[in-house]
Design an enzyme around this catalytic site. Structure first.
Site, PDB file in Angstrom:
ATOM      1  CB  ALA A 258      -7.168 -33.464  -1.199  1.00 18.71           C
TER       2      ALA A 258
ATOM      3  N   PRO B 166      -8.725 -38.660   2.143  1.00 17.67           N
ATOM      4  CG  PRO B 166      -8.897 -40.980   2.337  1.00 17.67           C
ATOM      5  CD  PRO B 166      -9.712 -39.758   2.067  1.00 17.67           C
TER       6      PRO B 166
ATOM      7  CG  ASN C 136      -7.354 -43.958  -2.047  1.00 14.78           C
ATOM      8  OD1 ASN C 136      -6.185 -44.263  -1.867  1.00 14.78           O
ATOM      9  ND2 ASN C 136      -8.339 -44.580  -1.451  1.00 14.78           N
ATOM     10  CE  LYS C 137     -12.903 -39.780  -5.128  1.00 21.94           C
ATOM     11  NZ  LYS C 137     -12.787 -40.305  -3.753  1.00 21.94           N
TER      12      LYS C 137
ATOM     13  CG  ASP D 241      -9.439 -32.458   4.154  1.00 18.17           C
ATOM     14  OD1 ASP D 241     -10.050 -33.235   3.388  1.00 18.17           O
ATOM     15  OD2 ASP D 241      -9.754 -32.308   5.347  1.00 18.17           O
TER      16      ASP D 241
ATOM     17  CG  ASP E 219     -13.901 -24.370   4.060  1.00 22.58           C
ATOM     18  OD1 ASP E 219     -14.054 -24.881   2.937  1.00 22.58           O
ATOM     19  OD2 ASP E 219     -14.847 -24.072   4.811  1.00 22.58           O
TER      20      ASP E 219
ATOM     21  CG  ASP F  11     -15.063 -37.122  -3.988  1.00 24.12           C
ATOM     22  OD1 ASP F  11     -15.965 -37.643  -4.652  1.00 24.12           O
ATOM     23  OD2 ASP F  11     -14.608 -37.616  -2.931  1.00 24.12           O
TER      24      ASP F  11
ATOM     25  CB  CYS G  80     -19.119 -42.327  -2.193  1.00 18.94           C
ATOM     26  SG  CYS G  80     -18.902 -41.441  -0.637  1.00 18.94           S
TER      27      CYS G  80
END
Length: 538
Positions: free
Chosen positions: A234, A236, A238-239, A257, A284, A304, A355
């Protein structure tokens, strides 16, 4: 705190692969984070040429005041040669070696056959060449409020889906112009280079600076309010905050995270955005038990994971030198975390995104995982109207989407969607296209007459998007159908119209078809069905 010392510390941390640039800059106590971020990125990109200059200037790296700190020396050298000049207590160092540095530069220019050292600097496409994307945080604001805040300086314009292209976008997006994104709700495009860090709406969390490509994963996942959601990696945030906005703070988002510092960043962002439905977990995700009762109602998962970051224009530490071995390691991890997400018993939709521009992290991961879960999941058709698809050399490449700076004016990105197979939904005449405001698998058919009263809709004025697809119907067989999304309906309701080609060619549509609202209560659905059956009997 000295900005040069802080930049050298971040430089050392990034080169040792202990953290990313953005994470370190965000955690820094330096107020001007944009300037700090820019310096670190430029030194990273141009480290080879800076080391050559330093090596040709005898005594510079051995200066006592530098204390043998090579990273600090590179930062000072870049600012002295190509930046705004060194200020403060380190200015005396540059003055002491001014003659030697000048001679080193002259020798390097002769060797390289150039007239200006700037010709040797790494020439990469800067992030400022892309539009500045802003996501409206609907938990704190709305489009009307944001427009009022920028009305004095900017003119807002809309763009139709069929007109979307980099060329058209560049023509429309002139200075003092803002475009409402045609693909993702509540995303705005400002001219390249626009700095909004001091804007009050940004300071209070009403708008979030987030690249359009980064908005795709949550938009494609589209969990309805009240859902239980997991964001696997998750930070930082934004999503995560985008998911919370889609949920309207109704439901729950488990945000995982394993890095405590990165999770602290997420907590700050969540608080600033007014999010109340997120449950941060410093753990984790691979260590979670899918059979744990607390996750029994989780139906939507966003995956992600860590990747090479090769699609990010300003992530310059290792973009061009990512080895095959490194990509193989990342791919193995990405496969494992995606497979783990698909093990949750109630999960209905899992969105996978990176990304990265490497197929080893994208289509290959999807292909490998799908081969192991194809009995339970299928690959959803992500945003059919999006122009850039996945690589067609893979079975499901066209079902996925890619983004790139040259073709979509965003950072490089990849998104795929896994949908749980459902025999009941497969028999329905309507199928879900992930990421579009279309038909939802769990929605009931309603008569459109009772909702929009057979109104006429003019294409290009009221219709946001029109998409053609085949619909398999048990009664009528295969039909051509159209999905029209109407912008004047508050909840972005989508209308499914099964129409012959003759009607599709007209400019005015009088529709009488089935409608599936995003949120339809079961009791209301039953009531509508009874009315419909009664009319048929008559």
């Amino acid at each position: 705190m000295d900005v040069y010392v802080e930049a050298s510390r971040i430089l050392q941390t990034v080169l040792s692969k202990k953290a990313s640039i953005k994470t370190q800059v965000y955690l820094s106590l330096i107020q001007n984070k944009k300037a700090l971020y820019a310096v670190v990125c430029e030194v990273l990109k141009n480290a080879p040429i800076l080391k050559q200059i330093a090596g040709k200037c005898e005594g510079f790296l051995r200066d006592k005041q530098l204390k043998h700190d090579e990273h600090l020396a590179l930062v000072l050298l870049y600012e002295h040669m190509f930046g705004r000049g060194v200020r403060g207590r380190f200015k005396v160092i540059m003055a002491r070696h001014k003659t030697g540095l000048h001679a080193a530069c002259e020798r390097l220019k002769i060797e390289a056959g150039v007239s200006d050292l700037k010709q040797l600097l790494t020439n990469t496409q800067p992030e400022d060449s892309l539009p500045k994307y802003v996501r409206i945080n609907t938990l704190k604001s709305d489009l009307t409020t944001v427009k009022k805040a920028f009305d004095a300086k900017y003119k807002f314009q809309c763009m139709d889906l069929q007109d979307f292209s980099p060329q058209c976008l560049c023509e429309i997006l002139q200075p003092q112009t803002v475009i409402e994104d045609p693909h993702i709700p509540n995303v705005l495009m400002f001219p390249p280079g626009t700095d909004l860090h001091t804007q009050p709406l940004y300071m209070n969390g009403s708008i979030i600076l987030q690249d359009k490509a980064s908005c795709f994963p949550a938009h494609v996942l589209s969990p309805p309010p009240g859902s239980m959601v997991i964001d696997c990696c998750a930070a930082p945030g934004n999503k995560t905050t985008h998911l919370a906005a889609i949920l309207n703070n109704k439901g729950k988002v488990y945000a995982f995270d394993k890095d405590p510092k990165r999770l602290d960043i997420l907590k700050k962002m969540v608080g600033k955005a007014g999010v109340t439905c997120v449950v941060p977990r410093c753990l984790d995700f691979l260590r979670t038990d899918p059979q744990d009762t607390q996750f029994k109602d989780v139906e939507y998962i966003l995956v992600d994971p860590s990747c090479s970051g090769s699609g990010m224009l300003q992530r310059t530490d290792e973009n061009s030198t990512t080895s095959v071995e490194r990509l193989q390691q990342l791919s193995k991890f990405q496969i494992s975390i995606l497979k783990h997400a698909l093990r949750f018993p109630a999960v209905r939709r899992v969105v996978y995104s990176t990304c990265s521009i490497h197929e080893m992290e994208n289509e290959q991961v999807v292909q490998e995982v799908f081969s192991q879960v194809s009995d339970r999941f299928e690959i959803g058709h992500v945003m059919p109207h999006w122009p850039m698809r996945g690589l067609d050399t893979y079975q499901h490449g066209a079902m996925c989407v890619r983004m790139s700076p040259d073709k979509t004016l965003t950072n490089g990105f990849f998104v795929a969607c896994f949908e749980r197979r459902n025999e009941l939904s497969n028999k329905k005449s309507c199928q879900t296209h992930a990421g579009d405001d279309m038909v939802k698998n769990n929605a009931m058919d309603l008569s459109i007459e009772d909702t929009i009263k057979n109104m006429d809709f003019e294409i290009g004025v009221n219709v946001v998007g029109v998409h053609e697809r085949n619909v398999n119907d048990e009664v009528n067989g295969k039909q051509k159908s159209m999905v029209m999304t109407f912008k004047h309906i508050k909840d972005s309701t989508s209308v499914l119209c099964c129409l012959p080609s003759a009607i599709r060619s007209t400019t005015m549509w009088t529709v009488s078809a089935n409608i599936q609202p995003e949120l339809a209560k079961e009791s209301a659905c039953r009531k509508k069905r009874r009315k419909y059956k009664h009319r048929r009997k008559e």
